[in-house]
Design a protein around this motif. Structure first.
Motif, PDB file in Angstrom:
ATOM      1  N   LEU A  34       0.823  -1.208   0.000  1.00 34.14           N
ATOM      2  CA  LEU A  34       0.000   0.000   0.000  1.00 34.14           C
ATOM      3  C   LEU A  34       0.853   1.253   0.000  1.00 34.14           C
ATOM      4  O   LEU A  34       1.868   1.336   0.681  1.00 34.14           O
ATOM      5  CB  LEU A  34      -0.919  -0.001   1.227  1.00 34.14           C
ATOM      6  N   ARG A  35       0.407   2.219  -0.767  1.00 41.95           N
ATOM      7  CA  ARG A  35       1.036   3.535  -0.808  1.00 41.95           C
ATOM      8  C   ARG A  35      -0.004   4.578  -0.445  1.00 41.95           C
ATOM      9  O   ARG A  35      -1.121   4.574  -0.970  1.00 41.95           O
ATOM     10  CB  ARG A  35       1.587   3.802  -2.217  1.00 41.95           C
ATOM     11  N   VAL A  36       0.333   5.508   0.462  1.00 38.68           N
ATOM     12  CA  VAL A  36      -0.571   6.572   0.885  1.00 38.68           C
ATOM     13  C   VAL A  36       0.131   7.915   0.676  1.00 38.68           C
ATOM     14  O   VAL A  36       1.254   8.111   1.152  1.00 38.68           O
ATOM     15  CB  VAL A  36      -0.984   6.416   2.360  1.00 38.68           C
ATOM     16  N   ASP A  37      -0.538   8.833  -0.042  1.00 40.72           N
ATOM     17  CA  ASP A  37       0.047  10.137  -0.376  1.00 40.72           C
ATOM     18  C   ASP A  37      -0.788  11.275   0.169  1.00 40.72           C
ATOM     19  O   ASP A  37      -2.026  11.222   0.182  1.00 40.72           O
ATOM     20  CB  ASP A  37       0.140  10.296  -1.892  1.00 40.72           C
ATOM     21  N   LEU A  38      -0.098  12.304   0.591  1.00 37.18           N
ATOM     22  CA  LEU A  38      -0.714  13.588   0.863  1.00 37.18           C
ATOM     23  C   LEU A  38      -0.509  14.436  -0.390  1.00 37.18           C
ATOM     24  O   LEU A  38       0.626  14.711  -0.788  1.00 37.18           O
ATOM     25  CB  LEU A  38      -0.067  14.261   2.071  1.00 37.18           C
ATOM     26  N   VAL A  39      -1.621  14.827  -1.024  1.00 36.15           N
ATOM     27  CA  VAL A  39      -1.561  15.557  -2.294  1.00 36.15           C
ATOM     28  C   VAL A  39      -2.014  16.991  -2.060  1.00 36.15           C
ATOM     29  O   VAL A  39      -3.056  17.230  -1.434  1.00 36.15           O
ATOM     30  CB  VAL A  39      -2.441  14.882  -3.364  1.00 36.15           C
ATOM     31  N   LYS A  40      -1.240  17.936  -2.536  1.00 34.30           N
ATOM     32  CA  LYS A  40      -1.524  19.372  -2.344  1.00 34.30           C
ATOM     33  C   LYS A  40      -1.680  20.050  -3.694  1.00 34.30           C
ATOM     34  O   LYS A  40      -0.839  19.915  -4.583  1.00 34.30           O
ATOM     35  CB  LYS A  40      -0.377  20.024  -1.564  1.00 34.30           C
ATOM     36  N   ARG A  41      -2.786  20.761  -3.844  1.00 33.13           N
ATOM     37  CA  ARG A  41      -3.001  21.578  -5.032  1.00 33.13           C
ATOM     38  C   ARG A  41      -2.281  22.896  -4.852  1.00 33.13           C
ATOM     39  O   ARG A  41      -2.398  23.545  -3.805  1.00 33.13           O
ATOM     40  CB  ARG A  41      -4.494  21.779  -5.266  1.00 33.13           C
ATOM     41  N   LEU A  42      -1.557  23.350  -5.894  1.00 32.26           N
ATOM     42  CA  LEU A  42      -0.694  24.520  -5.748  1.00 32.26           C
ATOM     43  C   LEU A  42      -1.170  25.751  -6.518  1.00 32.26           C
ATOM     44  O   LEU A  42      -0.618  26.834  -6.325  1.00 32.26           O
ATOM     45  CB  LEU A  42       0.730  24.165  -6.200  1.00 32.26           C
ATOM     46  N   SER A  43      -2.142  25.595  -7.376  1.00 31.96           N
ATOM     47  CA  SER A  43      -2.572  26.760  -8.168  1.00 31.96           C
ATOM     48  C   SER A  43      -4.066  26.668  -8.481  1.00 31.96           C
ATOM     49  O   SER A  43      -4.687  25.619  -8.304  1.00 31.96           O
ATOM     50  CB  SER A  43      -1.764  26.861  -9.468  1.00 31.96           C
ATOM     51  N   TYR A  44      -4.605  27.781  -8.946  1.00 31.70           N
ATOM     52  CA  TYR A  44      -6.032  27.908  -9.277  1.00 31.70           C
ATOM     53  C   TYR A  44      -6.904  27.545  -8.070  1.00 31.70           C
ATOM     54  O   TYR A  44      -7.918  26.865  -8.196  1.00 31.70           O
ATOM     55  CB  TYR A  44      -6.390  27.042 -10.488  1.00 31.70           C
ATOM     56  N   MET A  45      -6.519  28.029  -6.915  1.00 32.68           N
ATOM     57  CA  MET A  45      -7.287  27.767  -5.715  1.00 32.68           C
ATOM     58  C   MET A  45      -8.605  28.546  -5.712  1.00 32.68           C
ATOM     59  O   MET A  45      -9.519  28.237  -4.940  1.00 32.68           O
ATOM     60  CB  MET A  45      -6.471  28.149  -4.474  1.00 32.68           C
ATOM     61  N   GLU A  46      -8.705  29.560  -6.590  1.00 27.59           N
ATOM     62  CA  GLU A  46      -9.915  30.379  -6.618  1.00 27.59           C
ATOM     63  C   GLU A  46     -11.061  29.710  -7.369  1.00 27.59           C
ATOM     64  O   GLU A  46     -12.215  30.175  -7.313  1.00 27.59           O
ATOM     65  CB  GLU A  46      -9.616  31.744  -7.258  1.00 27.59           C
ATOM     66  N   ASN A  47     -10.780  28.630  -8.096  1.00 28.57           N
ATOM     67  CA  ASN A  47     -11.848  27.946  -8.825  1.00 28.57           C
ATOM     68  C   ASN A  47     -12.862  27.348  -7.851  1.00 28.57           C
ATOM     69  O   ASN A  47     -12.504  26.925  -6.752  1.00 28.57           O
ATOM     70  CB  ASN A  47     -11.266  26.837  -9.703  1.00 28.57           C
ATOM     71  N   PRO A  48     -14.146  27.297  -8.236  1.00 30.01           N
ATOM     72  CA  PRO A  48     -15.186  26.824  -7.300  1.00 30.01           C
ATOM     73  C   PRO A  48     -15.084  25.325  -7.017  1.00 30.01           C
ATOM     74  O   PRO A  48     -14.758  24.525  -7.919  1.00 30.01           O
ATOM     75  CB  PRO A  48     -16.494  27.155  -8.034  1.00 30.01           C
ATOM     76  N   ASN A  49     -15.343  24.958  -5.767  1.00 30.01           N
ATOM     77  CA  ASN A  49     -15.457  23.555  -5.340  1.00 30.01           C
ATOM     78  C   ASN A  49     -14.204  22.729  -5.635  1.00 30.01           C
ATOM     79  O   ASN A  49     -14.291  21.555  -6.016  1.00 30.01           O
ATOM     80  CB  ASN A  49     -16.665  22.895  -6.015  1.00 30.01           C
ATOM     81  N   VAL A  50     -13.049  23.350  -5.452  1.00 29.67           N
ATOM     82  CA  VAL A  50     -11.820  22.601  -5.683  1.00 29.67           C
ATOM     83  C   VAL A  50     -11.183  22.241  -4.344  1.00 29.67           C
ATOM     84  O   VAL A  50     -11.266  23.016  -3.384  1.00 29.67           O
ATOM     85  CB  VAL A  50     -10.811  23.398  -6.545  1.00 29.67           C
ATOM     86  N   PRO A  51     -10.562  21.087  -4.249  1.00 32.22           N
ATOM     87  CA  PRO A  51      -9.926  20.690  -2.986  1.00 32.22           C
ATOM     88  C   PRO A  51      -8.571  21.366  -2.825  1.00 32.22           C
ATOM     89  O   PRO A  51      -7.868  21.636  -3.799  1.00 32.22           O
ATOM     90  CB  PRO A  51      -9.777  19.173  -3.139  1.00 32.22           C
ATOM     91  N   ASN A  52      -8.210  21.617  -1.581  1.00 35.01           N
ATOM     92  CA  ASN A  52      -6.914  22.207  -1.261  1.00 35.01           C
ATOM     93  C   ASN A  52      -5.862  21.105  -1.135  1.00 35.01           C
ATOM     94  O   ASN A  52      -4.791  21.179  -1.722  1.00 35.01           O
ATOM     95  CB  ASN A  52      -7.026  23.018   0.035  1.00 35.01           C
TER      96      ASN A  52
ATOM     97  N   ILE B 108      -5.835  13.103   0.943  1.00 32.05           N
ATOM     98  CA  ILE B 108      -5.060  11.882   1.132  1.00 32.05           C
ATOM     99  C   ILE B 108      -5.558  10.847   0.112  1.00 32.05           C
ATOM    100  O   ILE B 108      -6.763  10.598   0.016  1.00 32.05           O
ATOM    101  CB  ILE B 108      -5.202  11.346   2.567  1.00 32.05           C
ATOM    102  N   ARG B 109      -4.648  10.288  -0.626  1.00 32.52           N
ATOM    103  CA  ARG B 109      -4.983   9.302  -1.652  1.00 32.52           C
ATOM    104  C   ARG B 109      -4.156   8.044  -1.428  1.00 32.52           C
ATOM    105  O   ARG B 109      -3.012   8.115  -0.960  1.00 32.52           O
ATOM    106  CB  ARG B 109      -4.723   9.862  -3.049  1.00 32.52           C
ATOM    107  N   ALA B 110      -4.725   6.910  -1.779  1.00 30.90           N
ATOM    108  CA  ALA B 110      -4.049   5.623  -1.578  1.00 30.90           C
ATOM    109  C   ALA B 110      -3.975   4.873  -2.900  1.00 30.90           C
ATOM    110  O   ALA B 110      -4.789   5.085  -3.812  1.00 30.90           O
ATOM    111  CB  ALA B 110      -4.780   4.790  -0.537  1.00 30.90           C
ATOM    112  N   ARG B 111      -3.000   3.987  -2.979  1.00 29.34           N
ATOM    113  CA  ARG B 111      -2.816   3.196  -4.189  1.00 29.34           C
ATOM    114  C   ARG B 111      -2.172   1.863  -3.811  1.00 29.34           C
ATOM    115  O   ARG B 111      -1.183   1.836  -3.070  1.00 29.34           O
ATOM    116  CB  ARG B 111      -1.920   3.933  -5.196  1.00 29.34           C
ATOM    117  N   ALA B 112      -2.746   0.781  -4.317  1.00 29.96           N
ATOM    118  CA  ALA B 112      -2.142  -0.540  -4.119  1.00 29.96           C
ATOM    119  C   ALA B 112      -1.094  -0.744  -5.196  1.00 29.96           C
ATOM    120  O   ALA B 112      -1.345  -0.515  -6.381  1.00 29.96           O
ATOM    121  CB  ALA B 112      -3.198  -1.634  -4.190  1.00 29.96           C
TER     122      ALA B 112
END
Length: 849
Positions: free
Chosen positions: A820-838, A841-845
């Protein structure tokens, strides 16, 4: 006279016999086997010598033989790093057998007066000075140092089940295969029985030319076990070749088990290894010094072992034996060991004559059962610096000279460098019998069903099972059932179909395809050469592209945010696919696509009276794609290929031309896309997968026909998508992107107390895309094109990338529970767009070694 002659003959005979007896009595010969006193495992590389005289080293099986004509040599010494020096009195003048059991050297009791202890240092270290001389001379000791080289090579690859003998025989799962279990080899691994299940042999003549550089292989014969229709037999060969890559010990980095490992003969070796000088022995008049090595950090993916170095000015390796350390950060591998022997040729240089790689795989270190893989390569008949005719090097790098010889037992008996054991010989017949057993075929059928999702039903495969049930906001609960034909139905014609029903939209969906194979092979196996026609009436998320899984996979039904952007599609595709031996392929295609918006997507544009709704659009495309994947290897699955990544890039160039008026096509446009994938290896620092892509659309088109950048709204980390981007959030008619995933292989975690015991691994990544939409395709400037979609409050939800790139970064922990792999993913741009996550946490087998 006669009596005088006879008496002289008798005297001469008496003197000869007397001399022979005296000489025979003067020679002392000692032979035997050296073993570990506790485990009784044979010990190789043990130094055996008479004090003040030359010595020998024990072989791989622990055997030795030493002789002397000096009657004063009555004490034989046995020396091996980590063991007590052993001295044995022997009787001079006779031949005698002497088996030795060596005991591990215990630590001496000490009084601790301080926490300080002697520190290992590279400075003024004769062992480090010696390895640097080996490194300095490695180029002249490699095969590439010669202008011409030719030799014969015999290669054997083997896979075996392993367990304690009594546990193998009592295994309930194997009760129907007693004849296999009775064919055991108990000599290779101490205390374990090996049951061969796969064997492959290759005999070749090899030619190398330095200038112009060229290597040529003439395969004289091949022979291997056939595991039946449920297994990609050629894929097994490719997979084993990738895991057990031929070893050149002078290479700075060695590829093993899909990892790049730092060689002890490398410029960086003194930084990561500790070296120690051992005994000096003499062999064939050449002095050899034993050099042992071990990782500075036992958790690093490095070797420990010993090598013998010649002191004749060449500083060449005469023998090497090494294995992975016990605590190395590697999965599923209980043991990995490498042995190579070199022999001095007529040119005075040392050439490899034997190379052996053996590894044992198991679910855990404590598991009794497992799988052993072994690759043994033997070399002989070296011819150095004698040019072969130019015609020898012409044509393909590999040529099958006499393929039928691979099936003739007498040929193999006469030409194998080393005879097969009785156990190996029997493996061919046993596995041939196995694949015809109904119980075996039934077991493999269910195994394929569990792993690939398809269940065989005569000439048909039913599946994929994981797509039988799913759900989404447009269709609600969705049921699907389908299947496809197999080569049992026809080796030329292949059909595939499914039907699906959505209980919310109360619509039927379906798919039907037919393919014709021009080379009488499956349309999924190499080399591809087929024509396929298909028609699909179904739903799709715009901008979602998946690999190896169906879009209606049940696990992908769970999505974050607004998942209400869908299309109803009617797609007719005709494509011809052709693949060539140099891993070059091309695809020529025709596509007619009618798309109807669904969910909260609406196709509309401004007109004189306000906003006009467009119910659907139709496009007709001609396409051509060229793909080049040099040295590509893969394992062929049921419907897709599992890639075996290597250091070579993969290029894909695609051209699409939309034609207005042809089969109801609404638009004229052209699209050009280039995609490049490359894996970069950094030895001890891990490796990185880098994907770059660029594309451009020529012509005026509405946003549904622009490039919709790949987004991911599932909770799984997807390698080829932007994980913080919403579906259909960004479109472009020109763009460039880069995606990097870096795998550190535990380089940092291996050095942290307590953490290193968990064998975790660091991962990090960065994704970026930059592009834009030209004015003629942007509704803000061109009122005749489609308006970008909006949400229920009238806010625009689709954007162009004008002005700045979209970026996201991730950092995570891999190898959790080995899979299992677990990542913390961060969005770095276009934060002003509506309903976007900041961030998220995502996982991948991910299965990895």
């Amino acid at each position: 006279m006669i009596s005088l002659i006879d008496s002289k003959k008798g005297l001469a005979l008496f003197l000869f016999v007397t001399c022979f007896i005296v000489c025979a009595q003067a020679q002392t010969v000692v032979r035997g086997i050296v073993r570990d006193a506790q485990t009784h495992a044979p010990l190789s590389f043990v130094s055996i010598y008479f004090r003040g005289s030359k010595g020998v080293v024990s072989g791989e099986d622990g055997s030795y033989s030493i002789s002397t004509n000096n009657p004063k040599n009555t004490t034989l010494e046995f020396s091996f790093n980590g063991y007590k020096v052993l001295r044995k009195k022997i009787e001079a003048g006779i031949t005698q057998d002497l088996d030795i059991n060596m005991e591990v050297e215990e630590m001496k009791a000490v009084v601790v007066n301080s926490r300080k202890r002697g520190k290992y240092s590279n400075r003024n270290n004769p062992a480090v000075d010696l390895i640097r001389k080996v490194v300095d001379n490695r180029d002249r000791n490699r095969m590439s140092a010669f202008d011409y080289v030719q030799y014969q090579q015999y290669e054997k690859m083997e896979l075996s089940l392993t367990n304690k003998p009594e546990k193998l025989m009592n295994n309930r799962l194997l009760k129907n295969y007693k004849f296999l279990l009775e064919n055991q080899d108990t000599s290779k691994l101490e205390g374990k029985a090996l049951v061969p299940v796969y064997l492959e042999e290759t005999l070749s003549n090899k030619f190398f030319r330095k200038d112009p550089s060229k290597e040529k292989t003439y395969v004289l014969a091949k022979k291997k076990v056939n595991l039946g229709e449920f297994v990609d037999n050629d894929g097994i060969t490719r997979y084993l070749n990738s895991m057990y890559t031929p070893i050149d010990i002078y290479e700075p980095n060695l590829m093993l088990l899909s990892n790049q490992l730092l060689s002890p003969i490398s410029d960086l070796a003194p930084t990561f290894y500790r070296f120690y000088v051992g005994d000096t022995v003499e062999l064939d008049g050449i002095k050899l010094v034993k050099l042992t090595f071990a990782p500075r950090n036992p958790n690093d993916l490095l070797f420990r072992g010993s090598m013998f170095i010649t002191l004749d000015g060449n500083y060449a390796v005469q023998k090497i034996q090494m294995s992975l350390t016990k605590h190395a950060n590697i999965n599923w591998t209980r043991e990995l060991r490498i042995k190579q022997d070199f022999e001095r040729g007529t040119d005075g240089r040392y050439h490899v004559v034997m190379s052996n790689i053996l590894s044992e795989f198991a679910l855990s270190k404590k598991a009794t059962g497992g799988l052993v893989g072994e690759r043994t390569v033997s070399y002989k008949n070296y011819v150095i610096n004698q040019p072969a005719a130019d015609s020898v090097y012409e044509g393909k790098p590999e040529v099958i000279v006499d393929a039928p010889a691979g099936a003739i037992d007498s040929f193999w008996t006469a030409n194998r460098h080393t005879a097969l054991s009785a156990t190996e010989e029997k493996a061919y017949a046993n596995m041939d019998s196995l694949q015809h057993m109904k119980s075996y075929r039934r077991m493999m059928d269910w195994a394929t069903f569990l792993l690939a999702g398809y269940k065989a039903a005569g000439p048909f495969d039913i599946g994929p099972v994981n797509a039988f049930y799913s759900f989404n906001p447009v269709e609600g609960f969705r049921l699907r059932f389908g299947g496809r034909t197999t080569p049992k139905f026809s080796k030329r014609l292949y059909f595939e179909t499914y039907a699906a029903y959505g209980f919310k939209d109360e619509r039927w969906k379906y798919f039907l395809s037919g393919a014709y194979s021009f080379n009488n092979k499956s349309i999924y196996s190499f080399p591809l050469n087929f024509l396929r026609l298909s028609y699909q009436h179904d739903t799709k998320i715009p901008g979602q592209e998946l690999q190896f899984v169906q879009e209606d996979n049940f696990l992908l039904s769970f999505k974050r945010g607004d998942n209400n952007k869908w299309l109803y599609n009617d797609i007719f595709i005709a494509e011809y696919v052709r693949e060539f031996g140099k891993n070059i392929s091309y695809t020529l295609g025709f596509k007619n696509w009618k798309q109807q918006p669904a969910g909260n997507i609406v196709y509309e544009k401004l007109n004189g009276s306000g906003v006009a709704n467009i119910p659907n659009i139709t496009t007709t495309e001609l396409s051509a794609e060229l793909r080049w994947a040099p040295h590509e290897q893969f394992y062929q699955g049921k419907t897709y290929r599992i890639p075996i990544n290597n250091k070579y890039p993969i290029f894909r160039l695609r051209y699409i031309s939309g034609i207005r008026g042809f089969v109801n096509g609404d638009y004229n446009y052209q699209q050009l896309t280039l995609n490049i994938f490359k894996r970069f290896y950094f030895s001890q620092f891990g490796y990185a997968d880098v994907v770059t892509e660029a594309g451009n659309i020529f012509g005026q088109v509405p946003y549904p026909l622009l490039t919709i950048h790949r987004a991911n709204q599932t909770y799984a980390y997807q390698l080829n998508s932007f994980n913080m981007m919403n579906f259909m959030e960004f479109v472009s008619d020109h763009y460039a992107s880069v995606s990097t995933d870096y795998y550190f292989n535990g380089f940092i975690f291996n050095k942290l107390p307590f953490i290193k015991k968990l064998k975790l691994r660091e991962v990090a990544g960065f994704k970026m895309v930059i592009g834009g939409v030209r004015k003629e395709n942007n509704p803000a400037f061109n009122k005749e094109t489609f308006l970008f979609p909006t949400d229920e409050w009238g806010k625009v939800t689709t954007f162009s990338l004008a002005g700045k790139p979209y970026m996201e970064a991730n950092a995570g922990i891999g190898n959790i529970f080995k899979i299992l792999r677990v990542d913390l993913v961060k969005r770095l741009s276009y934060m002003e767009n509506p309903n976007v996550p900041n961030w998220a946490i995502r996982a991948r087998a991910r299965f990895e070694f």
